[in-house]
Every structure is written in C-alpha cells, then in structure tokens.
Design an enzyme around this catalytic site. Sequence first.
Site, PDB file in Angstrom:
ATOM      1  N   GLY A 163      27.584  13.598 -12.778  1.00  0.00           N
ATOM      2  CA  GLY A 163      29.014  13.421 -12.554  1.00  0.00           C
ATOM      3  C   GLY A 163      29.578  14.621 -11.832  1.00  0.00           C
ATOM      4  O   GLY A 163      29.105  15.749 -12.013  1.00  0.00           O
ATOM      5  N   ASP A 218      44.168  16.541 -21.164  1.00  0.00           N
ATOM      6  CA  ASP A 218      43.682  15.862 -19.963  1.00  0.00           C
ATOM      7  C   ASP A 218      42.935  14.598 -20.377  1.00  0.00           C
ATOM      8  O   ASP A 218      41.776  14.392 -20.031  1.00  0.00           O
ATOM      9  CB  ASP A 218      42.774  16.801 -19.158  1.00  0.00           C
ATOM     10  CG  ASP A 218      42.523  16.289 -17.749  1.00  0.00           C
ATOM     11  OD1 ASP A 218      43.287  15.427 -17.292  1.00  0.00           O
ATOM     12  OD2 ASP A 218      41.545  16.738 -17.120  1.00  0.00           O
ATOM     13  N   ALA A 224      33.426  16.334 -10.441  1.00  0.00           N
ATOM     14  CA  ALA A 224      34.889  16.300 -10.420  1.00  0.00           C
ATOM     15  C   ALA A 224      35.377  17.365  -9.440  1.00  0.00           C
ATOM     16  O   ALA A 224      34.576  18.040  -8.786  1.00  0.00           O
ATOM     17  CB  ALA A 224      35.441  16.543 -11.821  1.00  0.00           C
ATOM     18  N   SER A 225      36.671  17.517  -9.348  1.00  0.00           N
ATOM     19  CA  SER A 225      37.231  18.433  -8.348  1.00  0.00           C
ATOM     20  C   SER A 225      36.898  19.889  -8.645  1.00  0.00           C
ATOM     21  O   SER A 225      36.802  20.710  -7.723  1.00  0.00           O
ATOM     22  CB  SER A 225      38.749  18.258  -8.278  1.00  0.00           C
ATOM     23  OG  SER A 225      39.333  18.416  -9.559  1.00  0.00           O
ATOM     24  N   LEU A 226      36.715  20.237  -9.931  1.00  0.00           N
ATOM     25  CA  LEU A 226      36.476  21.632 -10.295  1.00  0.00           C
ATOM     26  C   LEU A 226      35.032  21.920 -10.698  1.00  0.00           C
ATOM     27  O   LEU A 226      34.615  23.087 -10.673  1.00  0.00           O
ATOM     28  CB  LEU A 226      37.393  22.041 -11.449  1.00  0.00           C
ATOM     29  CG  LEU A 226      38.901  21.892 -11.228  1.00  0.00           C
ATOM     30  CD1 LEU A 226      39.663  22.410 -12.446  1.00  0.00           C
ATOM     31  CD2 LEU A 226      39.358  22.614  -9.968  1.00  0.00           C
ATOM     32  N   ALA A 227      34.280  20.889 -11.086  1.00  0.00           N
ATOM     33  CA  ALA A 227      32.938  21.140 -11.621  1.00  0.00           C
ATOM     34  C   ALA A 227      32.070  19.906 -11.468  1.00  0.00           C
ATOM     35  O   ALA A 227      32.527  18.826 -11.071  1.00  0.00           O
ATOM     36  CB  ALA A 227      33.038  21.538 -13.096  1.00  0.00           C
ATOM     37  N   GLN A 228      30.772  20.089 -11.784  1.00  0.00           N
ATOM     38  CA  GLN A 228      29.843  18.971 -11.838  1.00  0.00           C
ATOM     39  C   GLN A 228      28.911  19.176 -13.027  1.00  0.00           C
ATOM     40  O   GLN A 228      28.792  20.282 -13.553  1.00  0.00           O
ATOM     41  CB  GLN A 228      29.054  18.845 -10.538  1.00  0.00           C
ATOM     42  CG  GLN A 228      28.195  20.036 -10.185  1.00  0.00           C
ATOM     43  CD  GLN A 228      27.708  19.967  -8.747  1.00  0.00           C
ATOM     44  OE1 GLN A 228      28.495  19.726  -7.817  1.00  0.00           O
ATOM     45  NE2 GLN A 228      26.410  20.184  -8.544  1.00  0.00           N
ATOM     46  N   VAL A 229      28.267  18.081 -13.469  1.00  0.00           N
ATOM     47  CA  VAL A 229      27.444  18.123 -14.681  1.00  0.00           C
ATOM     48  C   VAL A 229      26.022  17.680 -14.353  1.00  0.00           C
ATOM     49  O   VAL A 229      25.815  16.641 -13.710  1.00  0.00           O
ATOM     50  CB  VAL A 229      28.033  17.219 -15.784  1.00  0.00           C
ATOM     51  CG1 VAL A 229      27.139  17.235 -17.019  1.00  0.00           C
ATOM     52  CG2 VAL A 229      29.446  17.669 -16.141  1.00  0.00           C
ATOM     53  N   LYS A 269      27.483  21.932 -17.530  1.00  0.00           N
ATOM     54  CA  LYS A 269      28.667  21.839 -16.679  1.00  0.00           C
ATOM     55  C   LYS A 269      28.776  23.130 -15.877  1.00  0.00           C
ATOM     56  O   LYS A 269      28.848  24.221 -16.449  1.00  0.00           O
ATOM     57  CB  LYS A 269      29.920  21.632 -17.533  1.00  0.00           C
ATOM     58  CG  LYS A 269      31.201  21.469 -16.721  1.00  0.00           C
ATOM     59  CD  LYS A 269      32.379  21.158 -17.647  1.00  0.00           C
ATOM     60  CE  LYS A 269      33.679  20.989 -16.862  1.00  0.00           C
ATOM     61  NZ  LYS A 269      34.826  20.672 -17.757  1.00  0.00           N
TER      62      LYS A 269
END
Length: 502
Positions: free
Chosen positions: A132, A287, A134-139, A154
Amino acid sequence: MEEASHAYEAVERTGRVVGTLAVCINDYRVTLNENEKTEDEEEQNTRLKACHQRCANRTLKVLEKNGSIFIKLGQHLSAMNYLLPLEWTSTFIPLQDRCPVSSLESIEKMFIKDTGEQLSDYFSEFAAEPIGAASLAQVHIATIKETGQKVAVKVQHPALAEWANLDLALTSFTFSALKRFFPEYDLEWLSAEMDFSIPQELDFALEGQNAMRAKEYFSHIPELPLVIPDVIWAKKRILVMEYVSGNRPDDLDFLDSNGIDRDEVSAALSRIFNEMIFGNNAPLHCDPHGGNIAIRKNTKRRGANFDVVLFDHGLYRDIPLDLRRSYAKLWLAVIDADEPRMRKYAKEVAGITDAQFPLFASAITGRDYSVLKKSVAMARSATEKKTINDALGEGMLQQLVQLLGQVPRIILLILKTNDLTRSLDENLHTRQGPVRTFLILARYCSRTVFEEQVEHIRAKGSLFWPANSLRLLGAWLGYMRVELKLEAFEWWLGFKSVVGMT
C-alpha cells in the site's frame, strides 16, 4: 553542486505555486467582473463553472508536479464536496489513486541513514513492492530475521523531509493570498490544521506511541472487537508493526460471504468511535477513513464473529472534559429534537450564535435542519440530500466557510469522525438504517452526562445523604431510560435474526 540543485528545485516549486495562484486569482476576478455586467443567472453560472474548471485543472498540474504534501492537500480537498465547487472536487479525485511509490533503493538508503543497518541485517525477507502507498508513506511486508515474525514496515517517502517545510509554507501563503483577494472565503483554518497535523503525521515514533496508548485503553473494554497491531519498534521515519490484514469495511461481498452481519459491523464501528469521543481520557483517532479500517473474520471472538482492525495512528487528539460533556448534552438535545437545548449547547461547544445555529446543526449531523425538528434517526432520503446540496449552491457555502473558520479545531476533527461513521453506515446498507447508531450514540452521551451528575452530587457530600440519594436516583433513572431502550432494541434485532425476519 547538491546545494545549488536543491535551491534551483526550490525556486521551481515555489514558482509553480505562486504563478498558478496569480493566474487563478486573476481568472476569478475577471470572471466575477464579467458576471456583474449581466443579470442572466444561467450565463453567470456557466461562466463561473468554466472558471472553476480552468483553475482546478491548472492547480491539479501543480499538485501532481510538486508531489509530496501537495498530493495530500489535493486528496483532502477532493473530499470537501460540502465546501468546494464540484469542478474542484471532481478534478482532484484522481489524486486518491496517484500516491507516489518510492524506490526500494531510496528506502534502503533511508533505512541505513536512520538505523545504521541495512535492511538485510534486520529482515530475512523484505518485499520489494509495497502492499500500500499513501501520500506520506508506503507499507512493505517483511520478516524479522531473529524471530521469524511477519511484520508490516511503514516507511516515509524519503523525499518528504527535503520539502515538507517549504511545502507547508507555500500552502499557508496560498490560503492567505486567497483570503486577501476573496475575504469572504477564508480557508486559512485549513492550512493552520495542516501546519499542526503534518509534522505529527511525519513522526512515526509518535504514531507508535499513539497506537500503543489506544491499544492499552481498549484492552480494558474487551467486548469491543477492536484490534490495533502491536508496534515492534519505531523511529521518526520507520515503523515496524505486527502484520494484520483484513478487508475494507465497505467490501459487502466479503462480509456477506463470510456470514458477517453488516448491522453488527456498523454497531461496532459506532461503539468504537463513540468511546474515543466520550470515554474518560480516551484517545481520539483523527484520520478515520475507510482505508484506515479493515474487517477480518474471527470465529473465536465472543459475541461478534469479526475484528475491526484500526491502522494509521499518526494523528490523535484529546478532547477536554468540559467540551466532551457539553458535546454529549448537545447530541442528547438533537436526539430529543429539543431545539432550545440544541442552541444552548451549540454555543457552549463552539460559540455558535442563534443565526449560525441552523447551519451548524446541519453540519454536525449531516441532515437538513427541518429534519432535526422531527427525528434525526430517520434515514436520509434522496430529496433531503438534494435539498442540502441546493442550499450550498444558493449562498450557504460562504456562511459554511466562515463558520468552519471560527469553531475550535477539535470540533472539526470530531465532525470528521461523525462523517466517517455516518458514511460507513450508509455504505454498509444496514437493515435498520441510522436508528441503531443514534441509539448507541445516545447511550454514550447519557453515560457522560450521568458521570457528570454523579460528580456534582459527590461534591455536595455523601451519596447516602437523603437529598443526594434522591438526586442520584433521578440521574440513574435518566441514564437507564436510554440504556433500556437500546437493550430492548438490540434484543428485538437478535430475535428477528433468530426467526429469520428481515
């Protein structure tokens, strides 16, 4: 050479934002001036919609080109269809699926810099592709070499650290400039919220602390089917946690094929987030969108046959006790359709005037004001939704912008949580509609009010004094009225399920 390259790119990033901002401001000023020359409303609307679309297209290009925090800003704006014109929100929707993916090489370099070790020193396996982003991080999925435990890692996008401060400053400048030229549309509260929240979301060590605090809090409420993955260790840009998987809560095929009752999922979500809002010293997850929640089947759990898995604990808040109590009284007044009490506690909660109250009441409940005078637990009809959208298009938008700019920031975040449970309930297509979720809300509100009443009675002396005993009995009866109503309703749901009634 590296410093010169950084300076050049900083100028480029700034130039894109400032240049596009100037063009858009001028486009709106010209369009509004042209609209003043005609009284034809259809022509005015057509011209303004075209201007919205031109400016949204220009802005999208800047957000995509600059990336980083600007992607998150665009994602946030795409969800603000209650506040921004359709041309803007629909244009930004693609950003929801255009999250950047950092290369494994850049992740490896960041890992070495932050830990002094290579990935292979700590992990026996580390998936090259993230599960996955996202705009700030990935996993990434990985396996710890020493223990063999499967974990989720993460990692922050390495490029974020270079541009975060500049991008936040540019965002603040943009909304300040918009306010200067169009003072009736003051969105500075949005940039102020980003200035506060983004640094917290970029601190994964803090996220690990938040997750463990929430896990410890809910460990004392085992009847709630909440699972928060264990944190193995965390640094500012890296978070290693227990790997837990599941399906999105709106994956109805998964729920139905596994015999998971949609109504029970809705009720569990309602209880979890109401506990966060009304629980004593409870941490509030700020969030809570569908991507941060998963449902997994669990036949070993007593009661429900599923778990609710909660991810992404970067942004948490604590609700002050006085605000929590006033907010509980406000909702009890809404549920009772008691307008005088609604107005009283809206003022206590957010400083809402009588003139602002109808708009605030609609914002906090997601309902048309006329419905609140009857029963907020009624299902939302297509006609009601159209009425709300039409009202925003007929001048209420400007008032809503101003209203959201003045209410306390914590109220905005509570509203966000309300929107989550409301939208999840609608997406689950539950049999009972919103009735049960409002009864659950009422239970938590009445509990909060009861606890306050007991505290006040204790302050007057012993609970065994006759006068205090009578006060306590009255408070308890008020609390039990709601409690028994919910218990009876849930018994009825269980009975219907057993006998096969729909």
